[in-house]
Scaffold this motif. Structure first.
Motif, PDB file in Angstrom:
ATOM      1  N   ASP A 183      -6.440  -4.902  -2.570  1.00 55.48           N
ATOM      2  CA  ASP A 183      -7.254  -3.717  -2.310  1.00 55.48           C
ATOM      3  C   ASP A 183      -7.904  -3.230  -3.611  1.00 55.48           C
ATOM      4  OD1 ASP A 183      -8.264  -1.183  -1.662  1.00 55.48           O
ATOM      5  OD2 ASP A 183      -6.683  -0.799  -0.208  1.00 55.48           O
ATOM      6  N   ALA A 184      -9.224  -3.379  -3.711  1.00 58.28           N
ATOM      7  CA  ALA A 184      -9.947  -2.973  -4.914  1.00 58.28           C
ATOM      8  C   ALA A 184      -9.926  -1.452  -5.103  1.00 58.28           C
ATOM      9  CB  ALA A 184     -11.387  -3.467  -4.850  1.00 58.28           C
ATOM     10  N   LYS A 185      -9.833  -0.697  -4.003  1.00 54.19           N
ATOM     11  CA  LYS A 185      -9.783   0.759  -4.123  1.00 54.19           C
ATOM     12  C   LYS A 185      -8.495   1.196  -4.818  1.00 54.19           C
ATOM     13  CE  LYS A 185     -12.652   1.765  -0.074  1.00 54.19           C
ATOM     14  NZ  LYS A 185     -12.693   2.401   1.273  1.00 54.19           N
ATOM     15  N   LEU A 186      -7.409   0.499  -4.536  1.00 53.45           N
ATOM     16  CA  LEU A 186      -6.147   0.834  -5.197  1.00 53.45           C
ATOM     17  C   LEU A 186      -6.220   0.523  -6.689  1.00 53.45           C
ATOM     18  CD1 LEU A 186      -3.383  -0.280  -2.666  1.00 53.45           C
ATOM     19  CD2 LEU A 186      -4.504   1.928  -2.917  1.00 53.45           C
ATOM     20  N   LYS A 187      -6.904  -0.556  -7.020  1.00 55.52           N
ATOM     21  CA  LYS A 187      -7.091  -0.869  -8.441  1.00 55.52           C
ATOM     22  C   LYS A 187      -7.800   0.282  -9.138  1.00 55.52           C
ATOM     23  CE  LYS A 187      -9.961  -3.539 -11.539  1.00 55.52           C
ATOM     24  NZ  LYS A 187     -11.184  -4.367 -11.631  1.00 55.52           N
ATOM     25  N   ALA A 188      -8.848   0.819  -8.514  1.00 54.22           N
ATOM     26  CA  ALA A 188      -9.600   1.922  -9.107  1.00 54.22           C
ATOM     27  C   ALA A 188      -8.723   3.152  -9.291  1.00 54.22           C
ATOM     28  CB  ALA A 188     -10.805   2.259  -8.234  1.00 54.22           C
ATOM     29  N   ILE A 189      -7.843   3.428  -8.318  1.00 49.31           N
ATOM     30  CA  ILE A 189      -6.940   4.576  -8.423  1.00 49.31           C
ATOM     31  C   ILE A 189      -5.954   4.362  -9.569  1.00 49.31           C
ATOM     32  CG2 ILE A 189      -5.123   5.878  -7.259  1.00 49.31           C
ATOM     33  CD1 ILE A 189      -6.566   5.254  -4.612  1.00 49.31           C
ATOM     34  N   GLU A 240      -7.618   5.063 -12.745  1.00 52.23           N
ATOM     35  CA  GLU A 240      -7.788   6.512 -12.883  1.00 52.23           C
ATOM     36  C   GLU A 240      -6.493   7.151 -13.395  1.00 52.23           C
ATOM     37  OE1 GLU A 240      -9.111  10.406 -10.205  1.00 52.23           O
ATOM     38  OE2 GLU A 240      -8.619   8.511  -9.228  1.00 52.23           O
ATOM     39  N   VAL A 275       0.840  -1.192   0.000  1.00 46.57           N
ATOM     40  CA  VAL A 275       0.000   0.000   0.000  1.00 46.57           C
ATOM     41  C   VAL A 275       0.880   1.248   0.000  1.00 46.57           C
ATOM     42  CG1 VAL A 275      -1.758   1.312   1.247  1.00 46.57           C
ATOM     43  CG2 VAL A 275      -1.917  -1.182   1.129  1.00 46.57           C
ATOM     44  N   ALA A 288      -1.526  -3.043  -6.266  1.00 45.85           N
ATOM     45  CA  ALA A 288      -2.940  -3.188  -5.898  1.00 45.85           C
ATOM     46  C   ALA A 288      -3.313  -4.661  -5.801  1.00 45.85           C
ATOM     47  CB  ALA A 288      -3.822  -2.483  -6.926  1.00 45.85           C
ATOM     48  N   ARG A 300       1.456   4.066  -3.028  1.00 48.05           N
ATOM     49  CA  ARG A 300       1.330   5.502  -2.828  1.00 48.05           C
ATOM     50  C   ARG A 300       2.565   6.235  -3.351  1.00 48.05           C
ATOM     51  NH1 ARG A 300       1.049   5.599   2.474  1.00 48.05           N
ATOM     52  NH2 ARG A 300      -1.159   5.091   2.423  1.00 48.05           N
TER      53      ARG A 300
END
Length: 338
Positions: free
Chosen positions: A283-289, A292, A236, A278, A240
């Protein structure tokens, strides 16, 4: 006020009780034609680092200045607070776990800067020291070995550097007036909380505004092998850092209008790296980032990216592949014992 007869050396440190004295001693041993000041920024260390710095202030009150104690700022704010406090015509820096090994380092660099006003930064080669294994080796990757190079010719390489920096800032000396002018013109480029590092934009802006000089002398030891901002085992945190530095590279490339095959490859690589971190973090949120970022950086997905996206498109498949990876890593560690 800038002092044209002074060299300022920035030392930013955080929880480096075991190495900060080594760093400061390596600066104090410099034999430079201009006097030096050392501006130390201790970022709320909890291991006694500040006490060591305070001892150096007592012993060298006319050379060492310690920035006021403050809550933890992070490396970016810590660095630029020190930079703005520098009084010298030239600025160098040495991280609190690195150290200089050539007592003439600053003097050699000052000579170049004094004789050529078009040079905005001069840097040298360095060696790498692994704190864990105690192994030392010289850096063997120098992309621009010429004595002097038009900085604009280096911009693409600076933006797309992956492992070895084009200019290692801890080996460098640069013009205070140039970087402070760039800072004042675009503070957000330097101070944005989401940029993750302080050196990339400094080197880029100095190269954009003048010539870059290089000395092949090995003048600095770069310490590795311990956790740091750029060396994280936590996926994570690593995600970042990669996203922040790549976003900074994107801003710099846009600033200079750089859009080449090399930059497109670089941002594609960064998207893939983000997807892999990711994936490993689950972590699915990291995939989305990551997706993006792919859109922001105008990256067209290649086979690797498409494969990663496909694996993470299904939660069951994602978990199965994480299990497979975990088993593979365990087997690899077991085999390493024999």
């Amino acid at each position: 006020m800038e002092d044209n007869s002074l060299v300022s050396v920035i030392v930013v440190t955080y929880n480096q009780h075991d190495s900060i004295a080594r760093t400061l001693d390596s600066i104090l041993m410099q034999k430079c034609r201009l006097p030096i000041e050392i501006v130390v920024g201790d970022d709320a260390s909890t291991d006694g680092t500040r006490a060591v710095c305070e001892d150096y202030v007592r012993r060298y009150p006319h050379i060492v200045r310690l920035m006021p104690a403050a809550p933890n700022k992070g490396v970016v704010d810590n660095y630029f607070d020190c930079l703005l406090a520098c009084r010298g015509k030239y600025i160098a820096d040495c991280a609190g776990d690195d150290y200089w090994i050539d007592p003439m380092k600053l003097d050699k660099e000052v000579e170049i800067m004094e004789t050529d006003p078009l040079v905005t930064i001069v840097h040298t080669n360095w060696r790498i020291y692994n704190e864990s294994t105690h192994e030392t080796k010289d850096n063997d990757v120098v992309q621009f070995p010429a004595r002097k190079t038009d900085g604009k010719l280096m911009l693409e390489a600076i933006v797309t550097q992956t492992v070895t920096p084009v200019v290692h800032l801890c080996t460098a000396l640069y013009r205070a007036e140039t970087i402070k002018r760039c800072y004042d013109a675009n503070i957000d480029l330097f101070r944005n909380k989401d940029i993750g590092c302080e050196d990339l934009q400094i080197v880029f802006m100095l190269a954009l505004n003048g010539k870059v000089a290089y000395l092949p002398d090995v003048t600095m030891t770069y310490s590795t092998g311990k956790p740091s901002v750029s060396n994280q085992s936590n996926h994570v945190k690593r995600f970042r850092f990669v996203r922040q530095t790549a976003m900074l590279s994107w801003r710099l490339a846009n600033l200079a209008g750089i859009d080449t095959e090399q930059t497109r490859w670089f941002f594609s690589l960064r998207v893939y790296e983000l997807l892999m971190h990711a994936f490993r973090s689950g972590d699915a949120k990291l995939k989305a980032i990551a997706l993006e970022c792919m859109s922001i950086w105008n990256v067209k997905p290649d086979k690797r990216i498409k494969t990663a996206m496909a694996v993470m498109s299904n939660a069951v498949l994602w978990n199965v592949m994480l299990g497979v990876r975990g088993a593979f890593v365990a087997i690899k560690r077991l085999l390493s014992l024999f």
